[in-house]
Design an enzyme around this catalytic site. Structure first.
Site, PDB file in Angstrom:
ATOM      1  N   ARG A  28       0.817  -1.217   0.000  1.00 58.04           N
ATOM      2  CA  ARG A  28       0.000   0.000   0.000  1.00 58.04           C
ATOM      3  C   ARG A  28       0.853   1.270   0.000  1.00 58.04           C
ATOM      4  NH1 ARG A  28      -5.544  -0.408   1.346  1.00 58.04           N
ATOM      5  NH2 ARG A  28      -6.251  -2.346   0.444  1.00 58.04           N
ATOM      6  N   ARG A  32      -3.692   6.803   0.360  1.00 58.55           N
ATOM      7  CA  ARG A  32      -4.200   8.068   0.905  1.00 58.55           C
ATOM      8  C   ARG A  32      -3.249   8.816   1.813  1.00 58.55           C
ATOM      9  NH1 ARG A  32      -9.584   5.227   2.705  1.00 58.55           N
ATOM     10  NH2 ARG A  32      -7.987   3.630   2.830  1.00 58.55           N
ATOM     11  N   ARG A  41      -6.838  10.907  -6.945  1.00 54.56           N
ATOM     12  CA  ARG A  41      -8.027  10.146  -6.547  1.00 54.56           C
ATOM     13  C   ARG A  41      -9.290  11.001  -6.642  1.00 54.56           C
ATOM     14  NH1 ARG A  41     -11.864   7.702  -5.828  1.00 54.56           N
ATOM     15  NH2 ARG A  41     -12.496   6.280  -4.181  1.00 54.56           N
ATOM     16  N   ASP A  78      -6.703  -3.340  -7.745  1.00 48.23           N
ATOM     17  CA  ASP A  78      -7.298  -3.894  -6.528  1.00 48.23           C
ATOM     18  C   ASP A  78      -7.649  -5.356  -6.736  1.00 48.23           C
ATOM     19  OD1 ASP A  78      -8.290  -2.695  -3.794  1.00 48.23           O
ATOM     20  OD2 ASP A  78      -9.703  -4.264  -4.368  1.00 48.23           O
ATOM     21  N   TYR A 153     -14.793 -11.720   0.351  1.00 48.10           N
ATOM     22  CA  TYR A 153     -15.515 -10.468   0.039  1.00 48.10           C
ATOM     23  C   TYR A 153     -16.778 -10.758  -0.769  1.00 48.10           C
ATOM     24  CZ  TYR A 153     -11.585  -7.790   1.834  1.00 48.10           C
ATOM     25  OH  TYR A 153     -10.643  -7.255   2.668  1.00 48.10           O
TER      26      TYR A 153
HETATM   27  O1  CP3 Z   1       0.062   0.485  -3.291  1.00 50.53           O
HETATM   28  C1  CP3 Z   1      -0.383  -0.683  -3.397  1.00 50.53           C
HETATM   29  O2  CP3 Z   1      -0.207  -1.560  -2.535  1.00 50.53           O
HETATM   30  C2  CP3 Z   1      -1.048  -1.090  -4.709  1.00 50.53           C
HETATM   31  C3  CP3 Z   1      -2.447  -1.038  -4.798  1.00 50.53           C
HETATM   32  C4  CP3 Z   1      -3.353  -1.936  -3.975  1.00 50.53           C
HETATM   33  C5  CP3 Z   1      -4.632  -1.497  -3.525  1.00 50.53           C
HETATM   34  N1  CP3 Z   1      -5.285  -2.566  -3.002  1.00 50.53           N
HETATM   35  C6  CP3 Z   1      -5.127  -0.120  -3.678  1.00 50.53           C
HETATM   36  C7  CP3 Z   1      -6.260   0.342  -2.834  1.00 50.53           C
HETATM   37  C8  CP3 Z   1      -3.236  -3.289  -3.615  1.00 50.53           C
HETATM   38  C9  CP3 Z   1      -2.055  -4.227  -3.789  1.00 50.53           C
HETATM   39  C10 CP3 Z   1      -4.474  -3.670  -3.012  1.00 50.53           C
HETATM   40  C11 CP3 Z   1      -4.771  -5.040  -2.560  1.00 50.53           C
HETATM   41  C12 CP3 Z   1      -5.971  -5.286  -1.760  1.00 50.53           C
HETATM   42  N2  CP3 Z   1      -7.213  -4.742  -1.906  1.00 50.53           N
HETATM   43  C13 CP3 Z   1      -6.033  -6.250  -0.714  1.00 50.53           C
HETATM   44  C14 CP3 Z   1      -4.900  -7.157  -0.303  1.00 50.53           C
HETATM   45  C15 CP3 Z   1      -3.900  -6.459   0.539  1.00 50.53           C
HETATM   46  C16 CP3 Z   1      -4.372  -6.119   1.926  1.00 50.53           C
HETATM   47  O3  CP3 Z   1      -4.381  -4.916   2.222  1.00 50.53           O
HETATM   48  O4  CP3 Z   1      -4.689  -7.039   2.677  1.00 50.53           O
HETATM   49  C17 CP3 Z   1      -7.343  -6.221  -0.199  1.00 50.53           C
HETATM   50  C18 CP3 Z   1      -7.867  -7.069   0.945  1.00 50.53           C
HETATM   51  C19 CP3 Z   1      -8.082  -5.272  -0.972  1.00 50.53           C
HETATM   52  C20 CP3 Z   1      -9.534  -4.940  -0.837  1.00 50.53           C
HETATM   53  C21 CP3 Z   1      -9.717  -3.518  -0.541  1.00 50.53           C
HETATM   54  N3  CP3 Z   1      -9.524  -2.489  -1.445  1.00 50.53           N
HETATM   55  C22 CP3 Z   1     -10.121  -2.947   0.695  1.00 50.53           C
HETATM   56  C23 CP3 Z   1     -10.412  -3.736   1.961  1.00 50.53           C
HETATM   57  C24 CP3 Z   1     -10.166  -1.561   0.497  1.00 50.53           C
HETATM   58  C25 CP3 Z   1     -10.629  -0.518   1.465  1.00 50.53           C
HETATM   59  C26 CP3 Z   1      -9.616  -0.311   2.521  1.00 50.53           C
HETATM   60  C27 CP3 Z   1      -9.285   1.116   2.662  1.00 50.53           C
HETATM   61  O5  CP3 Z   1      -8.102   1.370   2.942  1.00 50.53           O
HETATM   62  O6  CP3 Z   1     -10.180   1.960   2.485  1.00 50.53           O
HETATM   63  C28 CP3 Z   1      -9.753  -1.288  -0.819  1.00 50.53           C
HETATM   64  C29 CP3 Z   1      -9.632   0.051  -1.454  1.00 50.53           C
HETATM   65  C30 CP3 Z   1      -8.264   0.450  -1.845  1.00 50.53           C
HETATM   66  N4  CP3 Z   1      -7.421  -0.329  -2.589  1.00 50.53           N
HETATM   67  C31 CP3 Z   1      -7.619   1.703  -1.582  1.00 50.53           C
HETATM   68  C32 CP3 Z   1      -6.368   1.633  -2.210  1.00 50.53           C
HETATM   69  C33 CP3 Z   1      -5.327   2.710  -2.248  1.00 50.53           C
HETATM   70  C34 CP3 Z   1      -8.246   2.885  -0.818  1.00 50.53           C
HETATM   71  C35 CP3 Z   1      -9.401   3.427  -1.577  1.00 50.53           C
HETATM   72  C36 CP3 Z   1      -9.362   4.902  -1.919  1.00 50.53           C
HETATM   73  O7  CP3 Z   1      -8.300   5.469  -2.193  1.00 50.53           O
HETATM   74  O8  CP3 Z   1     -10.453   5.454  -1.962  1.00 50.53           O
END
Ligand code: CP3
Length: 345
Positions: A28, A32, A41, A78, A153
């Site tokens: 990550r 944000r 974003r 994602d 999910y």
């Molecule tokens: O920088 C990176 O790591 C690359 C991008 C990346 C994202 N999601 C961007 C993202 C990666 C590798 C993921 C993987 C992901 N997504 C996982 C596995 C890794 C982990 O964290 O366990 C999972 C479970 C998800 C599902 C997911 N996507 C969730 C639970 C959420 C919401 C959580 C939150 O922080 O709000 C997301 C959204 C998401 N994916 C965001 C980002 C940057 C935040 C959303 C936003 O910017 O509005």
């Protein structure tokens, strides 16, 4: 040593060499906590559209490389794009996280792996653009969610505390559950092949919810689908190293490392490095495993934990990373401190 492992330290470590200091990137790392991420974003209608727009996704993939000079970039996308490609509705609610229309038994029976290449082709385009723009010593990592984590999910309709519905379905309807794992594995193989052919140099599988499963369930939900994906990707001619992250898998780690075919394992902060070093196959590279909370905390504790992590893995090929993702409240100065401490050792 070939030309790429000479210049790309992450590839060198994944081929079994040690580097001192270890190469580093953070799960990550795009997100944000970066003001430049929040700016891009805010221009997207919704999160899925954001992921599927190559110029935006390319820009945010590159942002942490420009700012911090990490040794690897991870594709901005994602894990929930695969359910979308399987015809599920996926949306994100600010402050709540992902939402999906919950699966019915009939949905699983009717589900087909459709046009993955058409629906996720834009991700390949992002990979090519990032690949062309990255500095020569930075490795590009593609990724997907593992079937179990993605299925949680889909079955729960979003995130959940204990994945109770998903675990119960696996016990009560084993055939349906195994069908869902197979469909997800097939779609994921095709998705990873798109990324590899477009220029991803490493592929990572995120099984973020691999915790808390008894062995028979772990076999069906994690080991078998992961092995199927690694085998399927290899059968398609993809030779890139693969990192498996079975977060929270605890004592199942040795079987995960030995039976799935992954090149390396990513470890969460709860894994004891002395134990892991003793049970992992000789020479298998590891990635991890700083506590994300100590990055949030900063100060002397952060310096001490970075040093402890480096010395804990002094004998194995090691890629420095967190045990899970950077949280949105992490000050940028703490990431700078982490890298300064890591690189002066
Ligand atoms: O920088 C990176 O790591 C690359 C991008 C990346 C994202 N999601 C961007 C993202 C990666 C590798 C993921 C993987 C992901 N997504 C996982 C596995 C890794 C982990 O964290 O366990 C999972 C479970 C998800 C599902 C997911 N996507 C969730 C639970 C959420 C919401 C959580 C939150 O922080 O709000 C997301 C959204 C998401 N994916 C965001 C980002 C940057 C935040 C959303 C936003 O910017 O509005």
């Amino acid at each position: 040593m070939n030309d790429l492992t000479k210049t790309k330290s992450v590839l060198a470590v994944l081929s079994g060499e040690r580097r001192d200091p270890p190469p580093a990137w953070l799960m990550r790392q795009a997100g944000r906590y970066l003001p430049e991420y929040r700016e891009v974003r805010s221009t997207a209608k919704n999160f899925i559209e954001f992921c599927l727009t190559p110029d935006k996704a390319t820009e945010v993939t590159l942002q942490p490389i420009r700012r911090f000079g990490f040794d690897a970039a991870i594709l901005f996308a994602d894990i929930l794009l695969v359910p979308m490609a399987l015809g599920r509705k996926v949306w994100f609610v600010a402050g709540e996280g992902p939402k999906l229309d919950p699966l019915t038994p009939g949905d699983i029976d009717a589900m087909q792996v459709g046009d993955v290449e058409g629906l996720l082709g834009n991700i390949g385009e992002t990979v090519s653009r990032v690949s062309a723009a990255l500095p020569g010593n930075t490795t590009l990592i593609g990724f997907a969610g593992s079937p179990w984590t993605v299925a949680t999910y889909m079955i729960e309709g979003g995130g959940s505390k204990d994945r109770m519905k998903a675990r119960a379905l696996a016990w009560s309807e084993p055939e349906r559950f195994d069908r869902l794992m197979d469909l997800l594995a097939d779609a994921t193989i095709r998705y990873l092949v798109i990324q590899a052919r477009a220029g991803a140099e490493v592929l990572k599988l995120f099984d973020s919810w691999a915790e808390g499963m008894p062995e028979p369930l772990f076999e069906r939900a994690v080991l078998k689908p992961t092995a199927k994906i690694v085998g399927g990707v290899r059968a398609a001619g993809v030779t890139q190293p693969m990192i498996g992250f079975a977060r929270g898998c605890g004592a199942m780690l040795p079987r995960y490392a030995a039976e799935t075919g992954v090149t390396a394992v990513a470890l969460d902060q709860g894994v004891d490095p002395v134990w892991a070093d003793a049970v992992l196959p000789a020479g298998m590279p590891v990635q991890g495993q700083l506590d994300p909370a100590v990055l949030r905390a900063g100060g002397p504790a952060l310096d001490a934990e970075v040093k402890r992590n480096i010395s804990a893995w002094a004998k194995r090929p090691h890629i420095f990373n967190l045990g899970h993702g950077v949280t949105p409240d992490v000050p940028i100065a703490h990431v700078e401190q982490l890298l300064a401490t890591l690189r002066q050792d």
